[in-house]
Enzyme design. Structure first.
Site, mmCIF file in Angstrom:
data_model
loop_
_atom_site.group_PDB
_atom_site.id
_atom_site.type_symbol
_atom_site.label_atom_id
_atom_site.label_comp_id
_atom_site.label_asym_id
_atom_site.label_seq_id
_atom_site.Cartn_x
_atom_site.Cartn_y
_atom_site.Cartn_z
ATOM 1 N N HIS A 300 0.866 -1.198 0.000
ATOM 2 C CA HIS A 300 0.000 0.000 0.000
ATOM 3 C C HIS A 300 0.889 1.230 0.000
ATOM 4 O O HIS A 300 1.952 1.237 0.630
ATOM 5 C CB HIS A 300 -0.887 0.018 1.250
ATOM 6 C CG HIS A 300 -2.055 0.938 1.128
ATOM 7 N ND1 HIS A 300 -1.967 2.284 1.381
ATOM 8 C CD2 HIS A 300 -3.329 0.702 0.747
ATOM 9 C CE1 HIS A 300 -3.149 2.841 1.182
ATOM 10 N NE2 HIS A 300 -3.990 1.918 0.790
ATOM 11 N N ASP A 357 -7.992 -5.216 -0.112
ATOM 12 C CA ASP A 357 -8.462 -6.093 -1.204
ATOM 13 C C ASP A 357 -8.100 -7.552 -1.021
ATOM 14 O O ASP A 357 -8.555 -8.398 -1.789
ATOM 15 C CB ASP A 357 -7.866 -5.589 -2.531
ATOM 16 C CG ASP A 357 -8.392 -4.205 -2.866
ATOM 17 O OD1 ASP A 357 -7.581 -3.287 -3.064
ATOM 18 O OD2 ASP A 357 -9.628 -4.040 -2.875
HETATM 19 C C1 SDX Z 1 -6.211 0.125 -2.939
HETATM 20 O O1 SDX Z 1 -4.329 4.543 -1.964
HETATM 21 C C2 SDX Z 1 -5.309 3.972 -1.394
HETATM 22 O O2 SDX Z 1 -5.720 4.346 -0.313
HETATM 23 C C3 SDX Z 1 -5.907 2.809 -2.166
HETATM 24 C C4 SDX Z 1 -6.955 1.988 -1.423
HETATM 25 C C5 SDX Z 1 -8.232 2.778 -1.193
HETATM 26 O O3 SDX Z 1 -8.972 2.418 -0.250
HETATM 27 O O4 SDX Z 1 -8.542 3.669 -2.004
HETATM 28 O O5 SDX Z 1 -6.408 1.580 -0.180
HETATM 29 C C6 SDX Z 1 -7.353 0.740 -2.224
HETATM 30 O O6 SDX Z 1 -5.979 0.444 -4.076
HETATM 31 C C7 SDX Z 1 -5.324 -0.845 -2.195
HETATM 32 C C8 SDX Z 1 -4.121 -1.343 -3.048
HETATM 33 C C9 SDX Z 1 -4.608 -2.444 -3.970
HETATM 34 N N1 SDX Z 1 -3.526 -2.814 -4.920
HETATM 35 C C10 SDX Z 1 -2.896 -3.991 -4.841
HETATM 36 O O7 SDX Z 1 -3.073 -4.828 -3.951
HETATM 37 C C11 SDX Z 1 -1.916 -4.245 -5.982
HETATM 38 C C12 SDX Z 1 -0.612 -4.837 -5.444
HETATM 39 N N2 SDX Z 1 0.080 -3.769 -4.711
HETATM 40 C C13 SDX Z 1 1.112 -3.032 -5.390
HETATM 41 O O8 SDX Z 1 0.964 -2.926 -6.764
HETATM 42 C C14 SDX Z 1 1.555 -1.778 -4.643
HETATM 43 O O9 SDX Z 1 1.799 -2.183 -3.364
HETATM 44 C C15 SDX Z 1 0.641 -0.558 -4.630
HETATM 45 C C16 SDX Z 1 0.225 -0.153 -5.991
HETATM 46 C C17 SDX Z 1 -0.558 -0.781 -3.770
HETATM 47 C C18 SDX Z 1 1.454 0.576 -4.001
HETATM 48 O O10 SDX Z 1 2.457 0.895 -4.899
HETATM 49 P P1 SDX Z 1 3.649 1.868 -4.498
HETATM 50 O O11 SDX Z 1 3.371 2.640 -3.270
HETATM 51 O O12 SDX Z 1 4.009 2.622 -5.737
HETATM 52 O O13 SDX Z 1 4.751 0.869 -4.094
HETATM 53 P P2 SDX Z 1 6.057 0.635 -4.905
HETATM 54 O O14 SDX Z 1 5.710 0.109 -6.245
HETATM 55 O O15 SDX Z 1 6.906 1.835 -4.792
HETATM 56 O O16 SDX Z 1 6.708 -0.583 -4.064
HETATM 57 C C19 SDX Z 1 7.798 -0.403 -3.220
HETATM 58 C C20 SDX Z 1 8.566 -1.719 -3.339
HETATM 59 C C21 SDX Z 1 9.002 -2.031 -4.780
HETATM 60 O O17 SDX Z 1 10.119 -2.881 -4.695
HETATM 61 P P3 SDX Z 1 11.634 -2.197 -4.746
HETATM 62 O O18 SDX Z 1 11.661 -1.311 -5.981
HETATM 63 O O19 SDX Z 1 11.769 -1.408 -3.459
HETATM 64 O O20 SDX Z 1 12.568 -3.372 -4.844
HETATM 65 O O21 SDX Z 1 7.699 -2.808 -2.939
HETATM 66 C C22 SDX Z 1 7.500 -3.660 -4.067
HETATM 67 C C23 SDX Z 1 7.853 -2.882 -5.295
HETATM 68 O O22 SDX Z 1 8.278 -3.748 -6.343
HETATM 69 N N3 SDX Z 1 6.077 -4.033 -4.034
HETATM 70 C C24 SDX Z 1 5.608 -5.245 -4.303
HETATM 71 C C25 SDX Z 1 4.227 -5.175 -4.102
HETATM 72 N N4 SDX Z 1 3.883 -3.935 -3.720
HETATM 73 C C26 SDX Z 1 5.033 -3.231 -3.688
HETATM 74 N N5 SDX Z 1 6.256 -6.383 -4.710
HETATM 75 C C27 SDX Z 1 5.455 -7.460 -4.907
HETATM 76 N N6 SDX Z 1 4.101 -7.476 -4.705
HETATM 77 C C28 SDX Z 1 3.470 -6.352 -4.315
HETATM 78 N N7 SDX Z 1 2.137 -6.359 -4.136
#
Ligand code: SDX
Length: 422
Positions: A300, A357
């Site tokens: 998140h 989710d």
């Molecule tokens: C919702 O914003 C809100 O409030 C949203 C929400 C709402 O109520 O409106 O809460 C609802 O959208 C919840 C989120 C649902 N999405 C998912 O579950 C999709 C999977 N999650 C990721 O795609 C990600 O965690 C996000 C999109 C939710 C957040 O993305 P960020 O903040 O841009 O995180 P990031 O990509 O910068 O990640 C930081 C690190 C990265 O690795 P490094 O570059 O540091 O090596 O964490 C890794 C990412 O690759 N990472 C994940 C991951 N989420 C982050 N790696 C694997 N699986 C994941 N799910």
């Protein structure tokens, strides 16, 4: 004493004011930065950038706190109703009995124009429900009096009621239409949640199902400046009408990184199960930078601790499945996946926890809601929150059109080359 930060650029020193919120969050107000220094800031994904001041929802990602207008989410989930929470988000206070009854009438009054019903029946049965919802809400703007498109003239509560009622009728109607089932109209004698369920399934939900749906809608009702709420605000900043803003919010929520994640989680769990339940393989894929696969329902932008909504939903999942006598092997896959992920350094180091989710789809499935309807259920819950964000924006005196800057990294000036010289 006002707080400032000093920035030294090109030998000049400027002071930028610091503002502090009621929960002691601090922000550097950079409104004057470019005028005084020629510099702008750059913040990919706006992770460090506040877009507004808001009184609606407070969340603390480090502590896993979520409050609507100061009320903790766990108390609202346990004691309130979706309609009462919708009123709270939009009016700032819990309603009196009379105020709630009046609001309930405002939500029940509107009916969907027959032309929109015809439009819904013309969509292909294979259409994604989010595409149907976004289109139908935008189309609704074509069947309201022109003054309803002028944000200085509209009755904001009447339009909120219309949008809340319409999104439930649109979703339920398309859900039955695509199955070739008889359409069931909105019944003003039922509560909002009972009516939604009855329009979808043709029966009044049991108390357990009603409570589960009520909790899910409350938990999804708002979440401060998330992607779709920001989309609503950006569109609203141009003084577009609320139907256009909400349609934009629906399109943003559709994305698998945002509200579409609940559908993606279910599809991920099903593929893990089909693959023999080997969730470690999914974990390895999620950690592999060469693989675009992400562990859906995990991580998140703000929560670097457990999403408080995920905790509530996880607890409710066990209760609901037990009450419904549903055994869902995917729940075991989800729990196993969560356990190994929470013990894995990749996830621990990045503070990746289950979000709202991760478990919600298990409950929706137990309630008989198909996977591609999960995000629409999220949208039905988020409707009052989007609207409250839009309302706060348009009521704020001095709000400006959202128009970010950029850092240009393209070609420098060059002359046109005639075809014969290319
Ligand atoms: C919702 O914003 C809100 O409030 C949203 C929400 C709402 O109520 O409106 O809460 C609802 O959208 C919840 C989120 C649902 N999405 C998912 O579950 C999709 C999977 N999650 C990721 O795609 C990600 O965690 C996000 C999109 C939710 C957040 O993305 P960020 O903040 O841009 O995180 P990031 O990509 O910068 O990640 C930081 C690190 C990265 O690795 P490094 O570059 O540091 O090596 O964490 C890794 C990412 O690759 N990472 C994940 C991951 N989420 C982050 N790696 C694997 N699986 C994941 N799910």
């Amino acid at each position: 004493m006002a707080e400032y930060v000093k920035i030294k650029l090109n030998g000049n020193e400027i002071e930028l004011p610091v503002i502090e919120g009621t929960e002691n969050e601090k922000a550097i107000d950079i409104s004057k930065l470019r005028a005084e220094t020629g510099y702008i800031t750059l913040d990919d994904g706006f992770g460090n950038t506040g877009s507004c001041k808001s009184k609606i929802t407070f969340l603390d990602g480090e502590k896993g706190i979520l409050r609507y207008r100061g009320y903790p989410i766990d108390q609202l989930a346990e004691k309130s109703s979706f309609l009462e929470v919708s009123y709270l988000l939009n009016h700032g206070e819990l309603p009196s009995k009379t105020e709630l009854e009046k609001f309930e009438r405002t939500v029940k009054e509107p009916t969907l124009p027959v032309e929109i019903c015809a439009l819904l029946d013309d969509f292909p049965k294979t259409a994604h429900p989010m595409g149907v919802a976004a289109s139908a809400i935008a189309a609704l703007s074509c069947f309201v009096p022109r003054e309803n498109l002028d944000i200085t003239k509209i009755d904001k509560d009447q339009v909120l009621g219309q949008l809340m009622e319409s999104i439930s009728i649109i979703s339920a109607r398309f859900f039955r239409h695509r199955q070739g089932k008889k359409i069931i109209g909105s019944d003003p004698n039922l509560s909002y949640v009972q009516n939604l369920y009855n329009m979808m399934f043709g029966e009044i939900p049991s108390d357990e199902v009603k409570k589960a749906l009520e909790v899910l809608l409350i938990l999804h009702a708002d979440h401060e400046q998330n992607c779709s709420a920001s989309a609503v605000r950006v569109i609203g900043s141009a003084q577009s009408n609320p139907y256009a803003c909400i349609s934009g919010g629906l399109c943003a929520l559709w994305g698998p990184l945002h509200g579409g994640a609940n559908q993606a989680v279910m599809e991920m769990l099903e593929s893990i199960q089909a693959d023999g339940g080997d969730y470690r393989k999914a974990l390895d894929r999620a950690k592999d930078k060469e693989d675009p696969f992400r562990l859906m329902g995990f991580g998140h932008r703000v929560y670097k601790n457990f999403d408080p909504r995920a905790k509530i939903i996880k607890k409710a999942t066990d209760t609901v499945l037990e009450q419904l006598g549903v055994e869902d092997p995917l729940l075991d896959v989800a729990k196993g996946l969560e356990k190994v992920a929470l013990e894995d350094p990749y996830f621990v180091d990045r503070k990746l926890y289950p979000n709202v989710d991760f478990y919600s789809g298990i409950i929706y499935r137990a309630l008989g809601i198909p996977t591609d309807m999960f995000t629409v259920m999220f949208a039905i819950g988020r409707m009052p929150g989007w609207y409250a964000q839009w309302r706060e924006l348009v009521d704020f005196k001095g709000s400006r059109i959202a128009r970010p800057r950029q850092v240009y990294v393209g070609e420098n000036e060059r002359d046109y080359i005639l075809m014969e010289n290319r």
